[in-house]
Motif scaffolding. Structure first.
Motif, PDB file in Angstrom:
ATOM      1  N   ILE B 194     110.595  -1.317 -48.776  1.00  0.00           N
ATOM      2  CA  ILE B 194     111.734  -0.710 -48.060  1.00  0.00           C
ATOM      3  C   ILE B 194     112.463  -1.737 -47.191  1.00  0.00           C
ATOM      4  CG2 ILE B 194     110.815   1.632 -48.052  1.00  0.00           C
ATOM      5  CD1 ILE B 194     109.887   1.120 -45.139  1.00  0.00           C
ATOM      6  N   THR B 195     112.235  -3.009 -47.495  1.00  0.00           N
ATOM      7  CA  THR B 195     112.840  -4.065 -46.661  1.00  0.00           C
ATOM      8  C   THR B 195     114.360  -3.935 -46.618  1.00  0.00           C
ATOM      9  OG1 THR B 195     111.059  -5.485 -47.442  1.00  0.00           O
ATOM     10  CG2 THR B 195     112.818  -6.540 -46.207  1.00  0.00           C
ATOM     11  N   LYS B 196     114.956  -3.789 -47.798  1.00  0.00           N
ATOM     12  CA  LYS B 196     116.431  -3.722 -47.838  1.00  0.00           C
ATOM     13  C   LYS B 196     116.934  -2.490 -47.100  1.00  0.00           C
ATOM     14  CE  LYS B 196     117.552  -6.053 -52.126  1.00  0.00           C
ATOM     15  NZ  LYS B 196     117.553  -5.856 -53.548  1.00  0.00           N
ATOM     16  N   GLU B 197     116.263  -1.364 -47.378  1.00  0.00           N
ATOM     17  CA  GLU B 197     116.707  -0.117 -46.736  1.00  0.00           C
ATOM     18  C   GLU B 197     116.607  -0.226 -45.215  1.00  0.00           C
ATOM     19  OE1 GLU B 197     114.896   1.659 -50.622  1.00  0.00           O
ATOM     20  OE2 GLU B 197     114.683  -0.136 -49.398  1.00  0.00           O
ATOM     21  N   LYS B 198     115.521  -0.877 -44.761  1.00  0.00           N
ATOM     22  CA  LYS B 198     115.319  -1.061 -43.316  1.00  0.00           C
ATOM     23  C   LYS B 198     116.431  -1.908 -42.724  1.00  0.00           C
ATOM     24  CE  LYS B 198     111.463   0.466 -41.282  1.00  0.00           C
ATOM     25  NZ  LYS B 198     111.448   1.173 -40.016  1.00  0.00           N
ATOM     26  N   VAL B 199     116.736  -2.986 -43.445  1.00  0.00           N
ATOM     27  CA  VAL B 199     117.772  -3.899 -42.945  1.00  0.00           C
ATOM     28  C   VAL B 199     119.112  -3.161 -42.853  1.00  0.00           C
ATOM     29  CG1 VAL B 199     119.128  -5.926 -43.574  1.00  0.00           C
ATOM     30  CG2 VAL B 199     116.644  -6.024 -43.699  1.00  0.00           C
ATOM     31  N   VAL B 200     119.432  -2.434 -43.932  1.00  0.00           N
ATOM     32  CA  VAL B 200     120.699  -1.684 -43.948  1.00  0.00           C
ATOM     33  C   VAL B 200     120.709  -0.623 -42.853  1.00  0.00           C
ATOM     34  CG1 VAL B 200     122.041  -0.015 -45.302  1.00  0.00           C
ATOM     35  CG2 VAL B 200     121.227  -2.106 -46.378  1.00  0.00           C
ATOM     36  N   ALA B 201     119.579   0.086 -42.718  1.00  0.00           N
ATOM     37  CA  ALA B 201     119.487   1.135 -41.692  1.00  0.00           C
ATOM     38  C   ALA B 201     119.670   0.536 -40.300  1.00  0.00           C
ATOM     39  CB  ALA B 201     118.145   1.844 -41.788  1.00  0.00           C
ATOM     40  N   GLU B 202     119.038  -0.637 -40.086  1.00  0.00           N
ATOM     41  CA  GLU B 202     119.164  -1.290 -38.774  1.00  0.00           C
ATOM     42  C   GLU B 202     120.594  -1.730 -38.520  1.00  0.00           C
ATOM     43  OE1 GLU B 202     114.914  -3.297 -38.317  1.00  0.00           O
ATOM     44  OE2 GLU B 202     116.556  -4.541 -37.534  1.00  0.00           O
ATOM     45  N   MET B 203     121.209  -2.266 -39.588  1.00  0.00           N
ATOM     46  CA  MET B 203     122.602  -2.719 -39.437  1.00  0.00           C
ATOM     47  C   MET B 203     123.500  -1.535 -39.103  1.00  0.00           C
ATOM     48  SD  MET B 203     122.949  -5.451 -42.549  1.00  0.00           S
ATOM     49  CE  MET B 203     124.718  -5.461 -42.582  1.00  0.00           C
ATOM     50  N   LYS B 204     123.242  -0.407 -39.784  1.00  0.00           N
ATOM     51  CA  LYS B 204     124.060   0.792 -39.544  1.00  0.00           C
ATOM     52  C   LYS B 204     123.872   1.270 -38.101  1.00  0.00           C
ATOM     53  CE  LYS B 204     124.288   5.601 -40.915  1.00  0.00           C
ATOM     54  NZ  LYS B 204     123.506   6.656 -41.536  1.00  0.00           N
ATOM     55  N   THR B 205     122.608   1.329 -37.688  1.00  0.00           N
ATOM     56  CA  THR B 205     122.334   1.785 -36.312  1.00  0.00           C
ATOM     57  C   THR B 205     122.937   0.834 -35.306  1.00  0.00           C
ATOM     58  OG1 THR B 205     120.246   2.682 -37.070  1.00  0.00           O
ATOM     59  CG2 THR B 205     120.530   2.512 -34.712  1.00  0.00           C
ATOM     60  N   ASP B 206     122.775  -0.466 -35.564  1.00  0.00           N
ATOM     61  CA  ASP B 206     123.333  -1.455 -34.625  1.00  0.00           C
ATOM     62  C   ASP B 206     124.838  -1.312 -34.532  1.00  0.00           C
ATOM     63  OD1 ASP B 206     121.029  -4.196 -35.392  1.00  0.00           O
ATOM     64  OD2 ASP B 206     120.848  -2.407 -34.136  1.00  0.00           O
ATOM     65  N   PHE B 207     125.467  -1.108 -35.703  1.00  0.00           N
ATOM     66  CA  PHE B 207     126.920  -0.966 -35.719  1.00  0.00           C
ATOM     67  C   PHE B 207     127.341   0.273 -34.939  1.00  0.00           C
ATOM     68  CE2 PHE B 207     131.206  -1.177 -36.996  1.00  0.00           C
ATOM     69  CZ  PHE B 207     131.598   0.073 -37.429  1.00  0.00           C
ATOM     70  N   ILE B 208     126.678   1.388 -35.237  1.00  0.00           N
ATOM     71  CA  ILE B 208     127.041   2.643 -34.561  1.00  0.00           C
ATOM     72  C   ILE B 208     126.737   2.542 -33.066  1.00  0.00           C
ATOM     73  CG2 ILE B 208     126.477   5.094 -34.353  1.00  0.00           C
ATOM     74  CD1 ILE B 208     126.168   5.107 -37.405  1.00  0.00           C
ATOM     75  N   SER B 209     125.586   1.930 -32.724  1.00  0.00           N
ATOM     76  CA  SER B 209     125.237   1.752 -31.299  1.00  0.00           C
ATOM     77  C   SER B 209     126.304   0.928 -30.609  1.00  0.00           C
ATOM     78  CB  SER B 209     123.918   1.005 -31.140  1.00  0.00           C
ATOM     79  OG  SER B 209     122.860   1.788 -31.599  1.00  0.00           O
ATOM     80  N   SER B 210     126.719  -0.117 -31.296  1.00  0.00           N
ATOM     81  CA  SER B 210     127.715  -1.007 -30.714  1.00  0.00           C
ATOM     82  C   SER B 210     129.026  -0.254 -30.480  1.00  0.00           C
ATOM     83  CB  SER B 210     127.916  -2.188 -31.665  1.00  0.00           C
ATOM     84  OG  SER B 210     128.985  -2.958 -31.256  1.00  0.00           O
ATOM     85  N   VAL B 211     129.429   0.529 -31.479  1.00  0.00           N
ATOM     86  CA  VAL B 211     130.670   1.315 -31.345  1.00  0.00           C
ATOM     87  C   VAL B 211     130.530   2.329 -30.212  1.00  0.00           C
ATOM     88  CG1 VAL B 211     132.082   3.082 -32.492  1.00  0.00           C
ATOM     89  CG2 VAL B 211     131.413   1.029 -33.733  1.00  0.00           C
ATOM     90  N   VAL B 212     129.381   2.986 -30.193  1.00  0.00           N
ATOM     91  CA  VAL B 212     129.153   4.020 -29.164  1.00  0.00           C
ATOM     92  C   VAL B 212     129.173   3.403 -27.769  1.00  0.00           C
ATOM     93  CG1 VAL B 212     127.343   5.505 -28.224  1.00  0.00           C
ATOM     94  CG2 VAL B 212     127.976   5.702 -30.616  1.00  0.00           C
ATOM     95  N   HIS B 213     128.528   2.234 -27.630  1.00  0.00           N
ATOM     96  CA  HIS B 213     128.519   1.604 -26.305  1.00  0.00           C
ATOM     97  C   HIS B 213     129.913   1.160 -25.894  1.00  0.00           C
ATOM     98  CE1 HIS B 213     124.355   2.088 -25.996  1.00  0.00           C
ATOM     99  NE2 HIS B 213     124.017   1.210 -26.897  1.00  0.00           N
TER     100      HIS B 213
END
Lengths: 126, 435
Positions: B194-213
C-alpha cells in the motif's frame, strides 16, 4: 499591578485585533511575529502570560514551547496556545509540552479567550 | 477377475478329487454288489456336488462383484485425483500470477508456498526459503525478521495489520489461519503493498490540510474582528449595522465549521488513514465532555454518564476519529437541547460490541426526515429554524468513521421530545491480539 502578555502571532491583522482587545482590558502587550523572536522576548522580558500561535515562521509554536519549558528561568510562565490547528494529536502534543491551555481559534470567541487569560493570571504559580 | 478365476480353479480341483474318490468308492460297491448302497451314495454325492456348485458359483459372483466395485472405486479415485491435480494447478497459477504477495505456512512454521510478489516484498528467492522454518530464516533475511513475529503469532483467527517494512515499503498483512475439520493446518498470508496509496493519501491530506489552514487564517481573523465589532470594541454601531454584522458573524461561523468538517471528511475517506491502538473509551468520553463543559454550564444542562462500575476494557480503535464521532454527537446534543435540558451518555458491552448512547431532551428530528439523517449536508427543518451553526456534515462523518470500524450508528428520535444516538462497535480487545 498591570500584567504583561506576550502575543506570538505572525498574522498581522489577528495580532492587531488581539492587541486592541487586550489593551482595552488593561493588559500591557508585547508582540513577536515569529518563533525565534518569541523565545527571545520570553527570556528577556519574562511576561506574565504568553499567547502562542503554532504555525509560525522560523521555529513553530511547539519548538517555542519546548525551549521555554525546558529553561528553568521561563518554565513557570503560563502559555496559552491559540491556534487554527484543531486535531486531537496537536492538542495532546501542545498540552504534553507544557501549555496551560489549548484554544482552537475557530471554537472560542474573544471574550472566552480573555476569560481564560484572566483565570490563568489569577492562579498562583509556584 | 484373477480372484474369480482362482476360486473357479479351486472348485474344479476339489470336485475332481471328490469325483475320483467317489469313483473308487463306487468301484468298491460295484465289486461287492450292493446296489442300494450304491444308489444312496450316488444320491448323496449328487446333492453334495449340487450344494458345492451353488456355493462356489455364489462366491464367484460375489468376488466378481467386489472386483468390479474395486475397479470402479479405483477409476473414481483416478478421476478425482486428476480433477484435484487440475484444480491444484489452477490454484498455483492463480497464486503465481496474483498481484499481491501470497505465502502459505504449514502448521510446523515452514514455508509451503510463496509467490513472486511475496518474494519481492520479503526480499527473498523461493529456492532460498521453501520448506524451511520461518524462525530460522529471520536471522538471514531482515524483512522476514520484521514480519516474522506477526506471522508466527499463535492467534487462531484472521487479522489484518499495517506494517512499515522499510522507508519506502508499507504493506498491509492479512493473516488467515487454515483449518480442515477443525484441525489447524497452517496459515495463508497475503501481503498487499500500500506504499503508493499511502503516499497519495498523505499528499491528498497534506494538500487539503494546507488549503484548510490557509482558509482558517483569514476566517479566524474575520471571526475575531466581527466579534469585536459586535462587542463594541470599535465604538457603538447603529442598529442596522449591528444586525448586518450579526448575520455576517453567523455566516462566518458556518464557513469555519464547514472548512473544519471538510478537512475531517478528507481524512476519514482515506482507507489507509486509520491507525488502531488500544483506546480507553471512557477516557475519550470524559475528555469530550470536559472540552464542552463551558457550553453545558452556559445552558445549565444536566449531564449524566451511565456505565458499569468495572472499568470498561480498552479496545482497538482509531482514537482521533472516534473522538471526532463522540465530539460531533455530543456537540449536536448540546446544540439542539434547550436551556436546563438533559443529556445522558451511556456505555456498555452488548454481545461483544461496545454500545454508546447519547440521549438528549432536545428538539428531536421529524420522523419524515429521519431516513436522511446520515447523509451529506442534511439538517432537519426544525434545526435550521434554531439558527444553530452547523455544516450538516457531522453525522455523515460520524457514520463513515463508525462503519470503517465495522460498527453501526443509528438514531431513535421524536420531534419535540429528544433523540438518542447509538453507536455500536465490535470490541477487538487489546489482549486478544498479540503485538
Amino acid at each position: 499591578m498591570v500584567k504583561n502578555i506576550l502575543i506570538v502571532e505572525d498574522d498581522d491583522f489577528f495580532r492587531e485585533l488581539l492587541r486592541k482587545k487586550l489593551l482595552s482590558k488593561e493588559f500591557n502587550i508585547l508582540e513577536a511575529v515569529d518563533g525565534e523572536k518569541g523565545v527571545m522576548l520570553i527570556k528577556e522580558k519574562k511576561p506574565d502570560l504568553v499567547l502562542l500561535d503554532l504555525l509560525l515562521p522560523n521555529i513553530d509554536g511547539f519548538e517555542v514551547l519546548l525551549r521555554v519549558k525546558g529553561d528553568l528561568s521561563t518554565s513557570k510562565i503560563p502559555v496559552i496556545i491559540l491556534s487554527n490547528l484543531g486535531q486531537q494529536e496537536d492538542i495532546e502534543r501542545g498540552l504534553k509540552l507544557g501549555a496551560s491551555d489549548y484554544l482552537v481559534k475557530s471554537q472560542f470567541d474573544i471574550n472566552q479567550i480573555v476569560e481564560k487569560i484572566k483565570t490563568l493570571l489569577d492562579k498562583p504559580h509556584a | 477377475m484373477k480372484h474369480a478365476t482362482s476360486a473357479l480353479q479351486i472348485a474344479i480341483t476339489i470336485t475332481a478329487v471328490f469325483l475320483a474318490l467317489l469313483t473308487l468308492l463306487e468301484s468298491w460297491f460295484f465289486i461287492n454288489v450292493n446296489p442300494l448302497g450304491m444308489y444312496f451314495i450316488v444320491l448323496f454325492v449328487l446333492i453334495i456336488i449340487f450344494l458345492f456348485t451353488v456355493l462356489f458359483l455364489f462366491k464367484i459372483k460375489k468376488l466378481e462383484a467386489t472386483e468390479a466395485n474395486f475397479i470402479d472405486t479405483l477409476k473414481k479415485f483416478e478421476s478425482n485425483y486428476l480433477t484435484l491435480q487440475v484444480e491444484k494447478n489452477k490454484i498455483l497459477s492463480i497464486i503465481t500470477s496474483f498481484s499481491d504477495g501470497i505465502l502459505i505456512l504449514k502448521n510446523n512454521g515452514t514455508i509451503d508456498i510463496i509467490n513472486s510478489q511475496a518474494e519481492r516484498i520479503l526480499g527473498v528467492l523461493a529456492k532460498e526459503v521453501l520448506h524451511k522454518p520461518l524462525l530460522d530464516l529471520e536471522v538471514h533475511f531482515p524483512r522476514i525478521n520484521t514480519v516474522g513475529s506477526l506471522l508466527l503469532s499463535d492467534v487462531k483467527y484472521s487479522f489484518t495489520k499495517e506494517l512499515k517494512i522499510e522507508k519506502d515499503l508499507i504493506i498491509q498483512i492479512h493473516v488467515n489461519p487454515l483449518f480442515v475439520k477443525r484441525e489447524y493446518m497452517g496459515k495463508l498470508i497475503i501481503f498487499h503493498d500500500i506504499t503508493k496509496e499511502k503516499v497519495v493519501a498523505e499528499m491528498k491530506t497534506d494538500f487539503i490540510s494546507s488549503v484548510v489552514h490557509q482558509l482558517n487564517g483569514p476566517l479566524s481573523a474575520m471571526k475575531l474582528s466581527l466579534e469585536m465589532l459586535l462587542h463594541g470594541d470599535f465604538g457603538k454601531m447603529r442598529k442596522e449595522q449591528k444586525e448586518v454584522i450579526e448575520k455576517l458573524n453567523q455566516k462566518n461561523k458556518v464557513l469555519v465549521t464547514l472548512v473544519g468538517d471538510l478537512l475531517s471528511m478528507a481524512r476519514i475517506e482515506e482507507r489507509y488513514s486509520y491507525h488502531y491502538t488500544p483506546v480507553d473509551l471512557e477516557g475519550v468520553i470524559h475528555s469530550v465532555v470536559a472540552l464542552n463543559k463551558d457550553e453545558i454550564e452556559i445552558k445549565k444542562i444536566t449531564y449524566k454518564f451511565e456505565k458499569s462500575k468495572a472499568k470498561f476494557p480498552k479496545i482497538m480503535l482509531d482514537k482521533e476519529k472516534i473522538n471526532l464521532v463522540i465530539q460531533n454527537l455530543f456537540e449536536n446534543a448540546i446544540k439542539y437541547t434547550h436551556v436546563r435540558g438533559k443529556i445522558t451518555i451511556s456505555l456498555k458491552e452488548i454481545n461483544g460490541n461496545a454500545e454508546l448512547a447519547i440521549k438528549d431532551s432536545g428538539i428531536g428530528i421529524p420522523e419524515s426526515q429521519q431516513k436522511k439523517l446520515f447523509t451529506k449536508f442534511f439538517r432537519g427543518t426544525n434545526a435550521t429554524k434554531l439558527h444553530v451553526v452547523s455544516s450538516g456534515l457531522g453525522l455523515f462523518i460520524a457514520k463513515n468513521i463508525v462503519e470503517a470500524h465495522k460498527g453501526k450508528i443509528w438514531c431513535k428520535s421524536k420531534e419535540g421530545k429528544g433523540s438518542i444516538f447509538f453507536i455500536s462497535i465490535p470490541m477487538r480487545r487489546v489482549d486478544s491480539v498479540r503485538s
